[in-house]
Design a protein around this motif. Structure first.
Motif, mmCIF file in Angstrom:
data_model
loop_
_atom_site.group_PDB
_atom_site.id
_atom_site.type_symbol
_atom_site.label_atom_id
_atom_site.label_comp_id
_atom_site.label_asym_id
_atom_site.label_seq_id
_atom_site.Cartn_x
_atom_site.Cartn_y
_atom_site.Cartn_z
ATOM 1 N N UNK A 165 13.577 -24.846 4.676
ATOM 2 C CA UNK A 165 12.531 -24.588 5.922
ATOM 3 C C UNK A 165 10.808 -24.272 5.353
ATOM 4 N N UNK A 166 9.896 -25.045 5.558
ATOM 5 C CA UNK A 166 8.721 -24.181 5.621
ATOM 6 C C UNK A 166 7.891 -23.726 6.698
ATOM 7 N N UNK A 167 7.743 -22.909 6.550
ATOM 8 C CA UNK A 167 7.008 -22.086 8.099
ATOM 9 C C UNK A 167 5.436 -21.563 8.183
ATOM 10 N N UNK A 168 4.886 -22.654 8.698
ATOM 11 C CA UNK A 168 3.242 -21.766 8.904
ATOM 12 C C UNK A 168 2.827 -20.536 9.604
ATOM 13 N N UNK A 169 1.524 -20.716 8.756
ATOM 14 C CA UNK A 169 0.968 -19.124 8.813
ATOM 15 C C UNK A 169 1.202 -18.552 10.599
ATOM 16 N N UNK A 170 1.205 -19.368 11.254
ATOM 17 C CA UNK A 170 0.957 -18.652 12.728
ATOM 18 C C UNK A 170 2.731 -18.651 13.170
ATOM 19 N N UNK A 171 3.742 -18.227 12.413
ATOM 20 C CA UNK A 171 4.819 -17.753 12.646
ATOM 21 C C UNK A 171 5.645 -17.606 11.222
ATOM 22 N N UNK A 172 3.909 -17.435 10.550
ATOM 23 C CA UNK A 172 4.964 -16.260 9.238
ATOM 24 C C UNK A 172 3.620 -15.243 9.360
ATOM 25 N N UNK A 173 2.144 -14.880 8.364
ATOM 26 C CA UNK A 173 1.917 -13.699 8.827
ATOM 27 C C UNK A 173 0.903 -13.604 9.315
ATOM 28 N N UNK A 174 0.280 -14.519 9.900
ATOM 29 C CA UNK A 174 -0.761 -15.175 10.476
ATOM 30 C C UNK A 174 -1.912 -16.189 9.625
ATOM 31 N N UNK A 175 -2.763 -16.723 10.242
ATOM 32 C CA UNK A 175 -4.002 -16.902 10.092
ATOM 33 C C UNK A 175 -4.535 -16.139 8.949
ATOM 34 N N UNK A 176 -5.386 -16.386 8.137
ATOM 35 C CA UNK A 176 -6.203 -15.285 7.504
ATOM 36 C C UNK A 176 -7.880 -14.913 7.811
ATOM 37 N N UNK A 177 -8.175 -13.284 8.584
ATOM 38 C CA UNK A 177 -9.260 -13.182 9.410
ATOM 39 C C UNK A 177 -10.369 -12.680 8.422
ATOM 40 N N UNK A 178 -11.058 -13.225 8.146
ATOM 41 C CA UNK A 178 -12.157 -12.565 7.800
ATOM 42 C C UNK A 178 -12.523 -11.489 7.978
ATOM 43 N N UNK A 179 -12.270 -11.015 9.358
ATOM 44 C CA UNK A 179 -12.766 -10.141 10.446
ATOM 45 C C UNK A 179 -12.028 -9.240 9.751
ATOM 46 N N UNK A 180 -10.944 -8.949 8.726
ATOM 47 C CA UNK A 180 -10.204 -7.861 8.263
ATOM 48 C C UNK A 180 -10.866 -7.398 7.151
ATOM 49 N N UNK A 181 -11.736 -8.164 6.676
ATOM 50 C CA UNK A 181 -12.543 -8.326 5.038
ATOM 51 C C UNK A 181 -13.600 -6.997 5.693
ATOM 52 N N UNK A 182 -13.452 -5.386 4.553
ATOM 53 C CA UNK A 182 -14.654 -5.144 5.023
ATOM 54 C C UNK A 182 -15.600 -4.415 4.151
ATOM 55 N N UNK A 183 -16.680 -4.185 3.121
ATOM 56 C CA UNK A 183 -17.807 -2.951 1.965
ATOM 57 C C UNK A 183 -17.112 -2.029 2.872
ATOM 58 N N UNK A 184 -16.883 -1.151 2.219
ATOM 59 C CA UNK A 184 -16.543 0.786 2.632
ATOM 60 C C UNK A 184 -17.435 1.333 0.808
ATOM 61 N N UNK A 185 -17.962 2.077 1.799
ATOM 62 C CA UNK A 185 -18.354 3.002 0.359
ATOM 63 C C UNK A 185 -16.995 4.052 -0.033
ATOM 64 N N UNK A 186 -17.871 3.858 -1.799
ATOM 65 C CA UNK A 186 -16.239 5.154 -3.082
ATOM 66 C C UNK A 186 -16.368 6.106 -2.060
ATOM 67 N N UNK A 187 -16.662 7.103 -0.828
ATOM 68 C CA UNK A 187 -16.516 8.429 -0.896
ATOM 69 C C UNK A 187 -15.893 8.141 0.232
ATOM 70 N N UNK A 188 -15.361 6.951 1.018
ATOM 71 C CA UNK A 188 -14.261 6.765 1.525
ATOM 72 C C UNK A 188 -12.877 7.401 1.011
ATOM 73 N N UNK A 189 -13.023 6.682 -0.247
ATOM 74 C CA UNK A 189 -11.858 7.091 -0.673
ATOM 75 C C UNK A 189 -11.410 8.512 -1.583
ATOM 76 N N UNK A 190 -12.088 9.666 -0.460
ATOM 77 C CA UNK A 190 -12.227 11.066 -1.118
ATOM 78 C C UNK A 190 -10.933 11.394 -2.305
ATOM 79 N N UNK A 191 -10.934 11.983 -2.844
ATOM 80 C CA UNK A 191 -9.152 13.000 -3.313
ATOM 81 C C UNK A 191 -8.399 11.915 -4.440
#
Length: 161
Positions: free
Chosen positions: A60-86
């Protein structure tokens, strides 16, 4: 017995990408056991298994829409290291739980570290990829009422409470 909703299904599988690289496999281990119709596996594979019987083998070949979805650039972001406290040592590939824009929890993976900038990606690692499965149906049984109520298979190869 054929695969249908509320059946506990055991499958042996090998998952490859389009380059033929093995991403995951049950080879050498126990079969994957899931509750059919409960969204325990990706929709494209579940749909392909519908109506199959014990011993059936399929590719079976499963296309992205029937698997884990298309890749979304909106889900990539840059955060400050300070956000990872601890967290003393950040490394590329580390995963963290974070709040998604819709308020749901999501897993983000560190993709890049540059000084105090930490690039995280909320896409599933297999988002945007066609997934190729070789599957053999090992067993099918009626799911128990408790398994149906919980939405997953219990016991060996399934969920343990």
């Amino acid at each position: 017995m054929l695969i249908a909703a509320n059946k506990a299904v055991s499958i042996d599988y090998t998952l490859t990408n389009d380059a033929g690289e093995v991403i995951d496999s049950s080879a050498g281990g126990a079969p994957l056991v899931y509750l059919h119709g409960a969204g325990n596996i990706i929709p494209g594979l579940e749909k392909a298994l519908e109506g199959k019987g014990t011993g059936d083998e399929l590719s079976v070949s499963v296309e992205p829409e029937d698997a884990y979805g298309e890749y979304s650039a909106e889900l990539v972001s840059t955060l400050s290291r300070s956000m990872f406290e601890g967290v003393d040592e950040l490394e590329v590939g580390m995963q963290f739980h974070a709040s998604a824009p819709d308020g749901q929890m999501q897993i983000v993976t560190i993709r890049d570290l540059d000084g105090d900038d930490v690039t995280v990606d909320g896409n599933h690692p297999l988002a945007g990829q066609r997934l190729n499965f070789k599957v053999k149906v090992v067993a099918i049984r009626d799911a128990s009422q408790e398994e149906i109520a919980h939405g997953h298979v219990h016991g060996e190869g399934g969920h343990h409470h």
